[in-house]
Design an enzyme around this catalytic site. Structure first.
Site, short mmCIF file in Angstrom:
data_model
loop_
_atom_site.label_atom_id
_atom_site.label_comp_id
_atom_site.label_asym_id
_atom_site.label_seq_id
_atom_site.Cartn_x
_atom_site.Cartn_y
_atom_site.Cartn_z
N GLY A 1 1.05 3.67 14.35
CA GLY A 1 -0.40 3.59 14.17
C GLY A 1 -1.22 2.81 15.11
N HIS B 1 0.71 4.81 5.88
CA HIS B 1 1.82 5.19 6.08
C HIS B 1 1.98 6.72 5.87
CE1 HIS B 1 2.79 1.01 5.05
NE2 HIS B 1 3.17 1.14 6.37
N LEU C 1 4.73 1.21 0.89
CA LEU C 1 3.78 2.34 1.50
C LEU C 1 2.66 2.66 0.90
CD1 LEU C 1 6.95 4.83 2.30
CD2 LEU C 1 5.91 2.97 3.72
N ASP D 1 -2.31 -1.23 14.62
CA ASP D 1 -1.18 -2.42 15.22
C ASP D 1 -1.41 -1.82 16.76
OD1 ASP D 1 -0.35 -3.88 13.11
OD2 ASP D 1 0.79 -1.79 12.48
#
Ligand code: PAF
Length: 279
Positions: free
Chosen positions: A144, A33, A29, A147
Site C-alpha cells: 500500500g 488490507h 485486517l 506506507d
C-alpha cells in the site's frame, strides 16, 4: 482457503505456480488490507496472503506485544476475498534460529523519515519481506502507498537484487472523513478518532499550497507542524520530498515540476499515525 504455517508445506502447496500474487500483512485486517487482496486478484492467481507480526521491525519501545492479533476474524475476511493460501507462520517457523543475515537498506533511503524515528525499522521490514518472498516465490506482490517509504524501500530492494517479483502499489484506502485506514487507528479514543482526519487535511493544505505556486518548502512544512502541535499533536515530521528518491527537492526540482509527495508522522495521544499525499 488453506492455512499453512510451515515453509516446507507452503512450498509443496505452491509448487509449479507461476502467477502467484502475494499480499504480506501483520494481520488485524481492515478494509484497506482487503482492497489489497482485490488488487492482487487482478494481477495474478492464486492469491496468497500472509499474517506474521514481525518482531524484527519493532523497536524496543514499540508495541510488538500490544500489536492487535485477531486471527479468527482475519481468516473469515480472507475466506470471503477468495484468498487461496494464508501463510501464517509462527515465530519458530520464520526464525528457527536468530536471524543473523539481514538486509541493510541504504542510509539515504532507509534512515530518513520513518527510518530516522524508528532506527532499524526498514532492516526489519526488508529482511522479513525478502524471507517471505523466498517462501512464497510470488510473481507480483502488493504494497500500500499508505506506507510510502516502505513501498519505495521494497521496490528498490527488488530492483537491486533482481528479484523475479514485480512490486505493485495500491492506493491508500481512507475512511469517509479522510483518515487512512490503519491497524493503529484501533488505539484511538473517541475524541482522538474525531481529531485524527486533521492529519490528512493538513497534507491537503500543504499539497494545495504547492499546487498553487507557494514553493517555500521549509515554511510550508513548519506551518503544518505548528498547526498540528497547536491542536495537541506531537509531530515527528511533515516533509515535502521528491517521489523518485524521497530526498528534499532543490529549487531546480521545483522549477521543473518534479513529482512530489508530502509525508507525515505524528502522535495523537499515545498513537503514532503516518500518512502521505502525492502532489
Ligand atoms: O506493512 C506491513 O504490514 C509490514 O511492514 C509487512 C510488509 C507485512 C512486513 O512485516
Amino acid at each position: 482457503m488453506k492455512i499453512i504455517s510451515s515453509i516446507a508445506e507452503l512450498h509443496d502447496q505452491l509448487r509449479g505456480q507461476l502467477r502467484t500474487a502475494f499480499v504480506p500483512t501483520m494481520g488485524n485486517l481492515h478494509d484497506g488490507h482487503l482492497s489489497l487482496m482485490r488488487l492482487a486478484r487482478k494481477h495474478g492467481d492464486p492469491v496468497v496472503a500472509s499474517i506474521f507480526v514481525n518482531r524484527l521491525q519493532f523497536g524496543p519501545n514499540e508495541d510488538f506485544d500490544k500489536y492487535p492479533r485477531t486471527f479468527a476474524a482475519d481468516v473469515e475476511k480472507l475466506e470471503k476475498e477468495g484468498v487461496y493460501v494464508l501463510f501464517a507462520p509462527t515465530e519458530k517457523d520464520i526464525y528457527p534460529e536468530p536471524q543473523e543475515f539481514r538486509i541493510q537498506p541504504p542510509d539515504d533511503l532507509g534512515n530518513i523519515l520513518e527510518g530516522h524515528f524508528r532506527p532499524g525499522f526498514f532492516t526489519g521490514v526488508t529482511t522479513i519481506v525478502m524471507k517471505l518472498f523466498s517462501c512464497v516465490q510470488p510473481r507480483v506482490a502488493i504494497f500500500g502507498k499508505k506506507d510510502y517509504q516502505q513501498l519505495m524501500v521494497i521496490r528498490n530492494m527488488a530492483r537491486q537484487f533482481a528479484l523475479p517479483t514485480e512490486i505493485i502499489a495500491a492506493e491508500t484506502y481512507r475512511a469517509e472523513d479522510g483518515l487512512a485506514l490503519s491497524s493503529r487507528n484501533g488505539y484511538l479514543s473517541e475524541s482522538e478518532r474525531a481529531e485524527a482526519p486533521t492529519l490528512f487535511r493538513e497534507l491537503n493544505r500543504v499539497a494545495d499550497a504547492l499546487r498553487s505556486g507557494n514553493l517555500d518548502v521549509s515554511l510550508l512544512e513548519k506551518s503544518a507542524i505548528d498547526h498540528l502541535a497547536r491542536r495537541g499533536w506531537q509531530p515527528d515530521y511533515i516533509a515535502i520530498r521528491k517521489r523518485s528518491d524521497l530526498q528534499p527537492p532543490t529549487a531546480g526540482d521545483i522549477a521543473t515540476r518534479e513529482p512530489l509527495v508530502v509525508l507525515a508522522a505524528a502522535k495523537l495521544g499515545s498513537t503514532r499515525l503516518i500518512d502521505n499525499l502525492e502532489v
